[in-house]
Design an enzyme around this catalytic site. Structure first.
Site, PDB file in Angstrom:
ATOM      1  CD  GLU A   1      -9.072  16.901 -39.150  1.00  0.00           C
ATOM      2  OE1 GLU A   1      -9.195  15.706 -39.150  1.00  0.00           O
ATOM      3  OE2 GLU A   1      -8.839  17.648 -40.011  1.00  0.00           O
TER       4      GLU A   1
ATOM      5  CB  THR B   1     -14.099  38.901 -30.149  1.00  0.00           C
ATOM      6  OG1 THR B   1     -14.950  39.863 -30.549  1.00  0.00           O
ATOM      7  CG2 THR B   1     -12.697  39.570 -29.508  1.00  0.00           C
ATOM      8  CG  HIS B   2     -18.110  36.913 -30.037  1.00  0.00           C
ATOM      9  ND1 HIS B   2     -19.099  36.257 -29.027  1.00  0.00           N
ATOM     10  CD2 HIS B   2     -17.774  38.168 -29.601  1.00  0.00           C
ATOM     11  CE1 HIS B   2     -19.194  37.161 -28.025  1.00  0.00           C
ATOM     12  NE2 HIS B   2     -18.371  38.203 -28.389  1.00  0.00           N
TER      13      HIS B   2
ATOM     14  CB  SER C   1      -8.557  11.803 -48.883  1.00  0.00           C
ATOM     15  OG  SER C   1      -9.653  11.204 -49.573  1.00  0.00           O
TER      16      SER C   1
ATOM     17  CE  LYS D   1     -10.242  16.464 -47.789  1.00  0.00           C
ATOM     18  NZ  LYS D   1     -10.956  17.058 -47.001  1.00  0.00           N
TER      19      LYS D   1
ATOM     20  CD  GLN E   1      -4.948  -3.401  -9.268  1.00  0.00           C
ATOM     21  OE1 GLN E   1      -4.398  -3.947  -8.014  1.00  0.00           O
ATOM     22  NE2 GLN E   1      -5.519  -4.279  -9.963  1.00  0.00           N
TER      23      GLN E   1
ATOM     24  CG  ASN F   1      -1.777  -1.157   1.035  1.00  0.00           C
ATOM     25  OD1 ASN F   1      -1.964  -1.746   0.206  1.00  0.00           O
ATOM     26  ND2 ASN F   1      -2.611  -1.230   2.128  1.00  0.00           N
TER      27      ASN F   1
ATOM     28  CE1 TYR G   1      -4.080   0.269  -2.471  1.00  0.00           C
ATOM     29  CE2 TYR G   1      -5.465  -1.754  -1.829  1.00  0.00           C
ATOM     30  CZ  TYR G   1      -4.715  -0.851  -2.953  1.00  0.00           C
ATOM     31  OH  TYR G   1      -4.518  -1.382  -3.991  1.00  0.00           O
TER      32      TYR G   1
HETATM   33  N1  ARG Z   1      -1.892  -3.372  -7.120  1.00  0.00           N
HETATM   34  C1  ARG Z   1      -2.256  -2.489  -5.969  1.00  0.00           C
HETATM   35  C2  ARG Z   1      -2.489  -1.024  -6.572  1.00  0.00           C
HETATM   36  O1  ARG Z   1      -2.141  -0.994  -7.360  1.00  0.00           O
HETATM   37  C3  ARG Z   1      -1.340  -2.573  -5.006  1.00  0.00           C
HETATM   38  C4  ARG Z   1      -1.617  -3.562  -3.998  1.00  0.00           C
HETATM   39  C5  ARG Z   1      -2.196  -3.505  -3.053  1.00  0.00           C
HETATM   40  N2  ARG Z   1      -3.022  -4.548  -2.677  1.00  0.00           N
HETATM   41  C6  ARG Z   1      -3.553  -4.837  -1.691  1.00  0.00           C
HETATM   42  N3  ARG Z   1      -4.405  -5.893  -1.984  1.00  0.00           N
HETATM   43  N4  ARG Z   1      -3.362  -4.286  -0.528  1.00  0.00           N
HETATM   44  O2  ARG Z   1      -3.191  -0.410  -5.857  1.00  0.00           O
END
Ligand code: ARG
Length: 475
Positions: A289, A154-155, A276, A282, A321, A109, A316
């Protein structure tokens, strides 16, 4: 390989693995992870959590792994869950079960955010350099076009005449703000979450402050729960990239318009245009774009992370993720887009006579009449009315403002003396705006000079930040 399993009776279902797996996208964090591991390891050795001799074996293993990752010899396999498990597997392959010692005092984490922040510093600086190249190209073109007078809009309607150098260099100002935002981002987010552990820190995490400083950070975060929860830095980075994308989309739109047959202000170099498959004549401004189109993606990536983060419980959660792919995508797309736009701008050939042709059209000098009257003491509201009457008169009679006779002007207002004609030409109008921000040649040149100075300052900041974050290996 997974980094857990002891308390499970059964291995995960294939569909669970497929869902959970992140190694195919987070593998790009591998070089940063090795760097964090090396710094962490030297702390573990200093605190004697890992002995000197074991530490040296692990250090060598990590450095070998780094060069094998660089050469492509070592990579993830089908069983690896994420970058962290793949690297630990690699270390175990090199050092035997000792490889697992690196995991002491840290959690994925805090590790993943540390890797992610280092990745972002590295790549935002790369983006800053690419932006600076684009700003330099605009400044060169702007200086070359400094004497060209153009209609200002402008505009999307003719408003007042301007110098085309000012029209081009306006982009550099916006681009430098983007770079400034990147520096500001680094300043605010330059604190290490490493040491927060899973959420509550670790009693065997030695000196997070030292780890932070050795990795290039200015210090550590202050609350472990906040440290593992915080993704403000990722959202801010996506905002910065979306803003850059919006700036590029505006550049793109301008070049699409200017290269149209109707405008015909710019010839886009063949190297930055496409044809094109059916219409042989073209030549399309596809770079421009795509710049316009990709902004949707940058904004989408920002929105995606906002939605992930909204109302998420603290510490966490696996939702987090989902923070990486939007970032990786925005970084990749910008690093593809910026050089192409820069090339298009560098090689563009501006058609000066076409640009200037319309500068006086659309009664764009009407404001000069209002300003002239105002300077003679007429309240601006009345001056504005009188100038409007002049436009109406000219429109009705099919003439331009400077074709009104002295008598016709005086009939509009007694203060509208023939002297006004001095201002009824585009170069007079443009050169009269001499203040800061003005469109006179000198004002624009002064602004471009300042931009060039700022750009050389930026190059220095980028170099010193790169030095600050240059790790033990070079990602
Ligand atoms: N792969 C996880 C992420 O990107 C990090 C791992 C943490 N996983 C966990 N089960 N505490 O956040």
């Amino acid at each position: 390989m997974t980094l857990w399993g002891g308390r499970f009776n059964q291995s995960p279902a294939q569909s669970m693995r497929d869902l959970s797996r992140s190694v195919h996208f987070d593998w790009r964090l591998a070089p940063y992870e090795i760097e964090v591991n090396l710094v962490h390891l030297s702390n573990l050795m200093k605190q004697k959590i890992v002995s000197k001799s074991d530490g040296e074996i692990l250090q060598k293993g990590l450095l070998d792994l780094a060069s094998e990752i660089g050469s492509g010899k070592f990579t993830y396999n089908n069983d690896d869950e994420d970058v962290h498990s793949a690297i630990e597997r690699g270390l175990v392959e090199k050092c035997g079960s000792l490889g697992g010692a690196i995991r002491a005092g840290r959690s994925r984490n805090d590790l993943v955010i540390t890797d992610f922040k280092l990745y972002l510093v590295d790549h935002l600086l790369e983006i800053a350099s690419a932006i600076i190249n684009l700003a330099k190209s605009f400044n060169i073109q702007a200086t070359n076009q400094i004497d060209v007078i153009a209609p200002g809009f402008t505009h999307t309607q003719h408003a007042q005449p301007i110098t085309f150098g000012q029209e081009l260099s306006k982009h550099s100002h916006a681009l430098l703000r983007d770079v400034d935002r990147i520096f500001d981002w680094i300043d605010r987010n330059n604190y290490s979450p490493f040491g927060a552990g899973a959420l509550a820190g670790s009693s065997i995490q030695p000196e997070p402050e030292t780890t932070a400083l050795n990795l290039g950070f200015s210090g550590v975060m202050e609350n472990s729960i906040d440290a593992v929860s915080d993704r403000d830095f990722a959202a801010e980075a996506l905002f910065i990239m979306a803003m850059i994308g919006i700036h590029l989309s505006k550049i793109g739109e301008e070049f699409v318009l200017w290269s149209s047959t109707e405008f015909d202000w710019v010839e886009i170099d063949d190297a930055y245009a496409t044809g094109s498959s059916i219409m042989p004549q073209k030549k399309n401004a596809d770079v421009a774009e795509l710049a316009r189109g990709k902004s949707g993606r940058f904004i989408g990536n920002l929105t995606a992370l906002f939605v992930v983060l909204k109302a998420m419980p603290f510490a966490y959660n696996r939702d987090l993720q989902e923070d990486k792919e939007p970032i990786f995508d925005s970084v990749d797309q910008l690093l593809i887009l910026l050089p192409a736009i820069t090339g298009m701008v560098q090689t563009a050939k501006f058609k000066q006579s076409n640009i200037s042709k319309g500068a006086a059209a659309g009664y764009s000098l009407a404001t000069e009449i209002a300003d002239f009257l105002s300077k003679s003491g007429v309240p601006f509201s009345l001056a504005h009315e009188v100038a409007g009457e002049c436009v109406k008169f000219c429109e009705k009679n099919g003439i331009e403002l400077d074709q009104m006779s002295d008598q016709q002007l005086l009939t509009m207002h007694p203060n509208l003396t023939p002297e006004v004609k001095k201002f009824l030409n585009v170069s007079g109008a443009v050169s009269s705006r001499t203040s800061a921000m003005g469109t006179s040649k000198n004002s624009v040149l002064a602004a471009i000079n300042k931009l060039n100075q700022d750009i050389s300052g930026v190059d220095k900041v980028i170099a010193s930040l790169r030095k600050q974050f240059s790790g033990m290996i070079n990602p």
